[in-house]
Design a protein around this motif. Structure first.
Motif, mmCIF file in Angstrom:
data_model
loop_
_atom_site.group_PDB
_atom_site.id
_atom_site.type_symbol
_atom_site.label_atom_id
_atom_site.label_comp_id
_atom_site.label_asym_id
_atom_site.label_seq_id
_atom_site.Cartn_x
_atom_site.Cartn_y
_atom_site.Cartn_z
ATOM 1 N N SER A 64 111.502 -71.857 123.541
ATOM 2 C CA SER A 64 112.671 -72.469 124.154
ATOM 3 C C SER A 64 113.525 -73.090 123.063
ATOM 4 C CB SER A 64 112.259 -73.538 125.169
ATOM 5 O OG SER A 64 113.399 -73.991 125.883
ATOM 6 N N TRP A 94 111.711 -72.492 129.343
ATOM 7 C CA TRP A 94 110.759 -71.755 128.517
ATOM 8 C C TRP A 94 110.766 -70.283 128.900
ATOM 9 C CZ3 TRP A 94 108.802 -74.013 124.391
ATOM 10 C CH2 TRP A 94 108.816 -75.405 124.346
ATOM 11 N N SER A 185 119.043 -70.861 127.785
ATOM 12 C CA SER A 185 117.796 -71.618 127.625
ATOM 13 C C SER A 185 118.013 -73.124 127.710
ATOM 14 C CB SER A 185 117.135 -71.265 126.290
ATOM 15 O OG SER A 185 117.914 -71.721 125.210
#
Length: 191
Positions: A64, A94, A185
């Motif tokens: 991540s 993640w 992300s």
């Protein structure tokens, strides 16, 4: 959960109380110019272990990005070692990483944009790109080295600050988004 920050061949421990929940805004203390905003890749441990050695790759399985807000070098409060200053960490989503893809190039794209056009300036908008792979992060070697001195637990995070996209002093009322390849992300608002 331990948050470990790997940079310049050293590892620092971040306070787990400084980890914000996903989507929680980051409030920057005054004066804003005394702080630095950056986004760095991180891996998360999936197994308990110590003295991992060559098997360290089997102990992490997800990647991540983290937004880090920390004092600018030389701006730490007097009398407190720089390494002890709390930082604020904002985790991203993640994603799984397969061990057979460790050499694949991953592109980290970070964008900072104004939340409101009313107060925006040209310097509020920025886009940065960095490329890395799990191998170039040195993730396996770093985790093996850390595991010689402490037990790493499921959920512990290692942030690779050497591969961070530095955004400089934070800009209030902006949003920071990070993408790993094309997958979003991280999304953080700076207040």
């Amino acid at each position: 959960m331990k948050v470990l920050i790997a940079s310049d061949n050293k590892v620092e421990l971040g306070a787990d109380s400084a980890v914000l929940r996903c989507g929680e805004p980051v409030f920057v203390p005054d004066p804003v110019e005394d702080w630095v905003s950056l986004v760095a890749p991180a891996v998360r441990l999936c197994r308990l272990g110590m003295h991992m050695g060559r098997n360290a790759r089997a102990y992490f399985d997800s990647l991540s990005t983290f937004h880090i807000l920390m004092p600018s070098p030389g701006k730490a409060p007097q009398g407190i070692p720089y390494a002890l200053i709390d930082r604020t960490f904002s985790p991203g989503e993640w994603r799984a990483i397969a061990p057979d893809n460790d050499q694949d190039t991953i592109t980290l794209t970070v964008r900072r944009t104004p939340i409101s056009a009313r107060h925006s300036e040209a310097s509020d908008t920025i886009e940065l790109q960095k490329e890395f792979s799990i191998n170039t992060l040195g993730a396996t070697d770093t985790i093996a080295r850390i595991s010689q001195f402490c037990t790493l637990k499921t959920g512990d995070v290692v942030i690779f600050a050497d591969f961070a996209a530095g955004l400089g002093a934070p800009k209030l009322d902006t949003a920071i988004e990070a993408h790993l390849d094309s997958a979003k992300s991280l999304s953080v608002k700076i207040k």
